[in-house]
Design a protein around this motif. Structure first.
Motif, PDB file in Angstrom:
ATOM      1  N   UNK A   1      40.686  35.281  30.094  1.00 34.19           N
ATOM      2  CA  UNK A   1      40.875  34.737  28.708  1.00 34.19           C
ATOM      3  C   UNK A   1      41.459  35.946  27.931  1.00 34.19           C
ATOM      4  N   UNK A   2      41.942  35.606  26.586  1.00 36.43           N
ATOM      5  CA  UNK A   2      42.682  36.479  25.841  1.00 36.43           C
ATOM      6  C   UNK A   2      41.760  36.572  24.725  1.00 36.43           C
ATOM      7  N   UNK A   3      41.306  37.968  24.629  1.00 34.51           N
ATOM      8  CA  UNK A   3      40.211  38.422  23.891  1.00 34.51           C
ATOM      9  C   UNK A   3      40.554  39.487  22.926  1.00 34.51           C
ATOM     10  N   UNK A   4      40.236  39.056  21.416  1.00 33.18           N
ATOM     11  CA  UNK A   4      40.478  40.162  20.440  1.00 33.18           C
ATOM     12  C   UNK A   4      39.113  41.032  20.259  1.00 33.18           C
ATOM     13  N   UNK A   5      39.296  42.140  20.195  1.00 31.57           N
ATOM     14  CA  UNK A   5      38.054  43.127  20.130  1.00 31.57           C
ATOM     15  C   UNK A   5      38.341  44.049  18.619  1.00 31.57           C
ATOM     16  N   UNK A   6      39.390  44.024  17.975  1.00 33.35           N
ATOM     17  CA  UNK A   6      39.639  44.704  16.765  1.00 33.35           C
ATOM     18  C   UNK A   6      41.161  44.598  16.477  1.00 33.35           C
ATOM     19  N   UNK A   7      41.384  45.064  15.194  1.00 36.99           N
ATOM     20  CA  UNK A   7      42.591  45.137  14.748  1.00 36.99           C
ATOM     21  C   UNK A   7      43.606  45.833  15.915  1.00 36.99           C
ATOM     22  N   UNK A   8      44.665  45.143  16.557  1.00 30.15           N
ATOM     23  CA  UNK A   8      45.434  45.950  17.418  1.00 30.15           C
ATOM     24  C   UNK A   8      44.819  45.972  18.783  1.00 30.15           C
ATOM     25  N   UNK A   9      43.658  45.569  18.905  1.00 33.04           N
ATOM     26  CA  UNK A   9      42.905  45.622  20.428  1.00 33.04           C
ATOM     27  C   UNK A   9      42.678  44.187  20.954  1.00 33.04           C
ATOM     28  N   UNK A  10      44.160  43.931  21.832  1.00 35.30           N
ATOM     29  CA  UNK A  10      44.092  42.539  22.121  1.00 35.30           C
ATOM     30  C   UNK A  10      43.878  42.713  23.807  1.00 35.30           C
ATOM     31  N   UNK A  11      43.038  42.212  24.548  1.00 33.75           N
ATOM     32  CA  UNK A  11      42.598  42.426  25.881  1.00 33.75           C
ATOM     33  C   UNK A  11      43.011  41.134  26.716  1.00 33.75           C
ATOM     34  N   UNK A  12      43.360  40.917  27.980  1.00 35.54           N
ATOM     35  CA  UNK A  12      43.127  39.828  28.666  1.00 35.54           C
ATOM     36  C   UNK A  12      42.160  40.250  29.879  1.00 35.54           C
ATOM     37  N   UNK A  13      41.009  39.647  29.609  1.00 41.24           N
ATOM     38  CA  UNK A  13      39.967  40.057  30.563  1.00 41.24           C
ATOM     39  C   UNK A  13      39.148  38.892  31.216  1.00 41.24           C
ATOM     40  N   UNK A  14      38.235  39.186  32.034  1.00 44.45           N
ATOM     41  CA  UNK A  14      37.382  38.106  32.757  1.00 44.45           C
ATOM     42  C   UNK A  14      36.000  37.645  32.171  1.00 44.45           C
TER      43      UNK A  14
END
Length: 347
Positions: free
Chosen positions: A4-17
């Motif tokens: 999934x494509x998950x946003x954790x905060x401004x500028x912090x975009x992650x592809x994670x399981x």
């Protein structure tokens, strides 16, 4: 597990399981194929929020998604339930209105005060979005694709619905001149929606040549550089104006170019807080200033229109694998070279 494509905060975009979801009663499991990167997704990525909605926990982004039905939970298929048969290609309507508030009862479900919208931080806990290899949604939000509509083009259904709703808010546009300020993906789709609604002429404005090129592909009759007051394309006046840039200068342009008694629709989300505007013109010219927020039944209209209009394919500027999601967001944010960017969840 699913990616999934998950946003954790401004500028912090992650592809994670994340754990593979299981459909509950009344729900459907959908294997997502394409997801369109929206302006609101970019705001969450860049600024940690959109408008007055601020990110307070990690959230799966995305609300422009299409894919294939995998399975259903209890009561969502068979025994009279109307979900599309597993294996059907579908578009996902991202909104789940409450159905009981005054707005829903008045037929304005797009401004439901207690709606749930995919990939939105408007409520806490946030509503997780559709940028995942598999998602679970209420079965009633699935729409089987019309014959001849490919999944890739169908990914435009959600933003096109926004555009169709904005044009509807402008009133009758058949045979009239419509001004669209801002030629981003939504603005270009507003151009196409206005032409589909019978507008005789559509003028589109923007600061960027590439954005104006896409507006031309969408059907704009006249293209105007917004920063050039001497551009010969500027109309003396228009019958209706739709502001799709989300900046106060665009609203000012609409108010100054629309005829007396005309309609201005504010579609672009303005920055948080107060925004100055030429209020005296609203008074002295009896201009009707209307807001347009999301959509409702226009989603089905958008799918029908997309099925018969292959020229919409030209607005898809890039398709990027999920693994390269940061690149997709960077591309989508670069309006000097892109229009609509899609994430591909095929792998």
């Amino acid at each position: 597990m699913v990616r999934a494509c998950v946003i954790h905060g401004a500028g912090d975009l992650r592809v994670e399981e994340r754990a593979r979801p299981e459909p509950g009663p009344g729900q459907a499991l959908v294997a997502v194929r394409y997801g369109g990167v929206c302006g609101s997704d970019l705001h969450y990525w860049r600024h940690g929020g959109v408008g007055d909605f601020r990110l307070r926990e990690p959230m799966v982004l995305g609300h422009e998604v299409v894919g294939t039905v995998v399975a259903y939970g209890d009561g969502a298929y068979g025994d009279g339930a109307s979900g599309p048969v597993p294996g059907t290609e579908v578009a996902v309507h991202p909104a789940t209105p409450c159905g009981v508030c005054p707005e829903c009862l008045d037929g304005r479900r797009q401004v439901c005060r207690d709606t749930r919208y995919l990939g939105s931080a408007a409520r806490m806990p946030h509503v997780q979005g559709g940028f995942a290899a598999e998602i679970v949604v209420p079965a009633g939000q699935l729409r089987a694709l019309p014959a001849g509509l490919p999944l890739r083009r169908a990914a435009l259904a959600e933003p096109l619905s926004v555009a169709l709703h904005a044009v509807r808010r402008a009133g009758e546009v058949t045979g009239r001149h419509v001004l669209v300020t801002g030629a981003g993906p939504i603005g270009c789709l507003v151009v196409a929606a206005a032409k589909a609604a019978g507008a005789a002429r559509v003028t589109a404005t923007d600061l960027l040549p590439e954005a104006l090129r896409y507006a031309g592909l969408a059907g704009a009759d006249t293209l105007v550089r917004a920063d050039d007051p001497d551009d010969a394309g500027w109309p003396d006046e228009v019958d209706a104006a739709i502001e799709a840039s989300g900046v106060a200068a665009g609203l000012d342009t609409c108010l100054r170019r629309v005829r007396r008694g005309g309609v201005v629709v504010q579609l672009g989300m303005l920055p948080p807080g107060g925004s100055p505007f030429a209020g005296n013109l609203v008074v002295s010219r009896e201009i009707e200033l209307r807001g347009a927020f999301r959509f409702d039944t226009e989603f089905d209209e958008a799918l029908t229109l997309l099925a018969t209009a292959p020229h919409f394919d030209a607005l898809i500027s890039e398709v990027t694998p999920l693994a390269d999601a940061p690149h997709a967001f960077t591309s989508a944010a670069d309006r000097s070279r892109s229009c609509k960017v899609l994430l591909d969840f095929a792998d």
